[in-house]
Motif scaffolding. Structure first.
Motif, PDB file in Angstrom:
ATOM      1  N   CYS A  29       0.835  -1.204   0.000  1.00  0.00           N
ATOM      2  CA  CYS A  29       0.000   0.000   0.000  1.00  0.00           C
ATOM      3  C   CYS A  29       0.871   1.257   0.000  1.00  0.00           C
ATOM      4  O   CYS A  29       1.731   1.428   0.855  1.00  0.00           O
ATOM      5  N   GLU A  30       0.648   2.122  -0.969  1.00  0.00           N
ATOM      6  CA  GLU A  30       1.353   3.404  -1.069  1.00  0.00           C
ATOM      7  C   GLU A  30       0.370   4.542  -0.839  1.00  0.00           C
ATOM      8  O   GLU A  30      -0.759   4.497  -1.316  1.00  0.00           O
ATOM      9  N   VAL A  31       0.811   5.558  -0.109  1.00  0.00           N
ATOM     10  CA  VAL A  31       0.008   6.774   0.063  1.00  0.00           C
ATOM     11  C   VAL A  31       0.840   7.971  -0.384  1.00  0.00           C
ATOM     12  O   VAL A  31       2.005   8.106  -0.004  1.00  0.00           O
ATOM     13  N   LYS A  71      -4.895  -0.776  -7.320  1.00  0.00           N
ATOM     14  CA  LYS A  71      -6.229  -0.246  -7.053  1.00  0.00           C
ATOM     15  C   LYS A  71      -6.033   1.084  -6.345  1.00  0.00           C
ATOM     16  O   LYS A  71      -5.392   1.152  -5.302  1.00  0.00           O
ATOM     17  N   SER A  72      -6.573   2.151  -6.936  1.00  0.00           N
ATOM     18  CA  SER A  72      -6.246   3.502  -6.476  1.00  0.00           C
ATOM     19  C   SER A  72      -7.486   4.294  -6.057  1.00  0.00           C
ATOM     20  O   SER A  72      -8.591   4.051  -6.550  1.00  0.00           O
ATOM     21  N   SER A  73      -7.259   5.222  -5.145  1.00  0.00           N
ATOM     22  CA  SER A  73      -8.278   6.186  -4.748  1.00  0.00           C
ATOM     23  C   SER A  73      -7.612   7.548  -4.621  1.00  0.00           C
ATOM     24  O   SER A  73      -6.485   7.644  -4.119  1.00  0.00           O
ATOM     25  N   SER A  74      -8.287   8.589  -5.083  1.00  0.00           N
ATOM     26  CA  SER A  74      -7.752   9.952  -5.025  1.00  0.00           C
ATOM     27  C   SER A  74      -8.804  10.872  -4.403  1.00  0.00           C
ATOM     28  O   SER A  74      -9.926  10.982  -4.915  1.00  0.00           O
ATOM     29  N   ILE A  75      -8.413  11.509  -3.305  1.00  0.00           N
ATOM     30  CA  ILE A  75      -9.340  12.352  -2.548  1.00  0.00           C
ATOM     31  C   ILE A  75      -8.783  13.774  -2.484  1.00  0.00           C
ATOM     32  O   ILE A  75      -7.623  13.976  -2.111  1.00  0.00           O
ATOM     33  N   TYR A  76      -9.609  14.741  -2.863  1.00  0.00           N
ATOM     34  CA  TYR A  76      -9.146  16.129  -2.880  1.00  0.00           C
ATOM     35  C   TYR A  76      -9.040  16.713  -1.476  1.00  0.00           C
ATOM     36  O   TYR A  76      -9.909  16.500  -0.631  1.00  0.00           O
ATOM     37  N   ILE A  77      -7.951  17.418  -1.250  1.00  0.00           N
ATOM     38  CA  ILE A  77      -7.762  18.179  -0.021  1.00  0.00           C
ATOM     39  C   ILE A  77      -8.181  19.613  -0.340  1.00  0.00           C
ATOM     40  O   ILE A  77      -7.663  20.226  -1.272  1.00  0.00           O
ATOM     41  N   ARG A  78      -9.122  20.131   0.404  1.00  0.00           N
ATOM     42  CA  ARG A  78      -9.679  21.454   0.085  1.00  0.00           C
ATOM     43  C   ARG A  78      -9.460  22.434   1.241  1.00  0.00           C
ATOM     44  O   ARG A  78      -9.406  22.038   2.411  1.00  0.00           O
ATOM     45  N   ASP A  79      -9.359  23.718   0.890  1.00  0.00           N
ATOM     46  CA  ASP A  79      -9.185  24.735   1.916  1.00  0.00           C
ATOM     47  C   ASP A  79     -10.550  25.188   2.436  1.00  0.00           C
ATOM     48  O   ASP A  79     -11.588  24.625   2.070  1.00  0.00           O
ATOM     49  N   GLU A  80     -10.555  26.225   3.257  1.00  0.00           N
ATOM     50  CA  GLU A  80     -11.801  26.683   3.878  1.00  0.00           C
ATOM     51  C   GLU A  80     -12.778  27.271   2.861  1.00  0.00           C
ATOM     52  O   GLU A  80     -13.973  27.386   3.141  1.00  0.00           O
ATOM     53  N   ASN A  82      -2.594   3.977  -3.360  1.00  0.00           N
ATOM     54  CA  ASN A  82      -2.363   3.013  -4.435  1.00  0.00           C
ATOM     55  C   ASN A  82      -1.995   1.668  -3.813  1.00  0.00           C
ATOM     56  O   ASN A  82      -0.972   1.554  -3.144  1.00  0.00           O
ATOM     57  N   TYR A  83      -2.832   0.663  -4.047  1.00  0.00           N
ATOM     58  CA  TYR A  83      -2.595  -0.662  -3.465  1.00  0.00           C
ATOM     59  C   TYR A  83      -2.258  -1.655  -4.576  1.00  0.00           C
ATOM     60  O   TYR A  83      -3.029  -1.838  -5.523  1.00  0.00           O
TER      61      TYR A  83
END
Length: 211
Positions: A25-27, A90-99, A110-111
């Motif tokens: 598993c990679e992050v 198998k990948s997942s991408s989640i956005y980091i958002r500001d205020e 990424n697994y």
């Protein structure tokens, strides 16, 4: 990345995830506010999965984010990608958002499921006579590989080698590359013009051709 985001928490979360799921598993944390596409990775755990490290550059999803409108951006969960050396992830991408809800980073998981896929295919071969092959996106090691991938995709779009392409075919390929954000990569114009056997001046003309 925006100081209002708790980057320390995200880094600890990354460590927790890879410790929970193990060496496959990679992050990765990408900084969308980086000054250059060559250096968007600000944190990575188990980088051996895709052979990347802190300070490496953008992936396809980073370019997609930059080239698309913010209100069209959605998290992507559980899609298939592949590493530079062909391992299935198998990948997942989640956005980091500001205020203000603006995307300022991407938290990616990424697994490596290559061994599981091999086992699955072995079982399927015993149960089925035919299996449909699915093409998956490759995660590049650097922006040069990313540009190569985009060029390859533009050729696949046309369905014929460059030597057999008409002017109209090349226009379609160049416009695809422009839409994909390829020209945001430093010195991409030089490589693309050489690959398609056209001048850099022609590239700009092709981009402006009405569709």
């Amino acid at each position: 990345m925006d100081n209002n985001v708790n980057l320390d928490f995200l880094k600890r979360l990354a460590k927790g995830i890879v410790h929970h799921f193990g060496k496959n598993c990679e992050v990765v944390i990408h900084d969308l506010k980086s000054d250059t596409l060559q250096k968007t990775i600000i944190e990575i755990e188990n980088g051996h999965v895709t052979n990347r490290k802190i300070g490496d550059g953008a992936s396809h999803i980073v370019l997609d984010t930059i080239t698309n409108e913010e209100d069209k951006l959605e998290d992507s969960i559980g899609y298939l990608t592949k590493s530079h050396d062909g391992r299935i992830l198998k990948s997942s991408s989640i956005y980091i958002r500001d205020e203000d809800d603006e995307p300022i980073g991407i938290f990616c998981i990424n697994y490596d499921i290559t061994e599981l896929t091999i086992a699955e295919n072995s079982i399927k071969s015993l149960l089925e006579s035919k299996e449909e092959k699915k093409e998956v996106e490759e995660i590049p090691q650097n922006v040069n590989d990313l540009l190569d991938n985009l060029i390859e995709q533009s050729v696949k779009l046309i369905g014929k080698p460059v030597a057999l392409m008409s002017k109209e075919d090349k226009i379609k390929s160049i416009q695809y590359l422009n839409d994909a954000g390829a020209f945001l990569i430093t010195k991409s114009g030089d490589k693309i013009s050489k690959y398609f056997g056209i001048s850099k001046y022609s590239i700009y003309n092709y981009i402006d051709v009405k569709r």
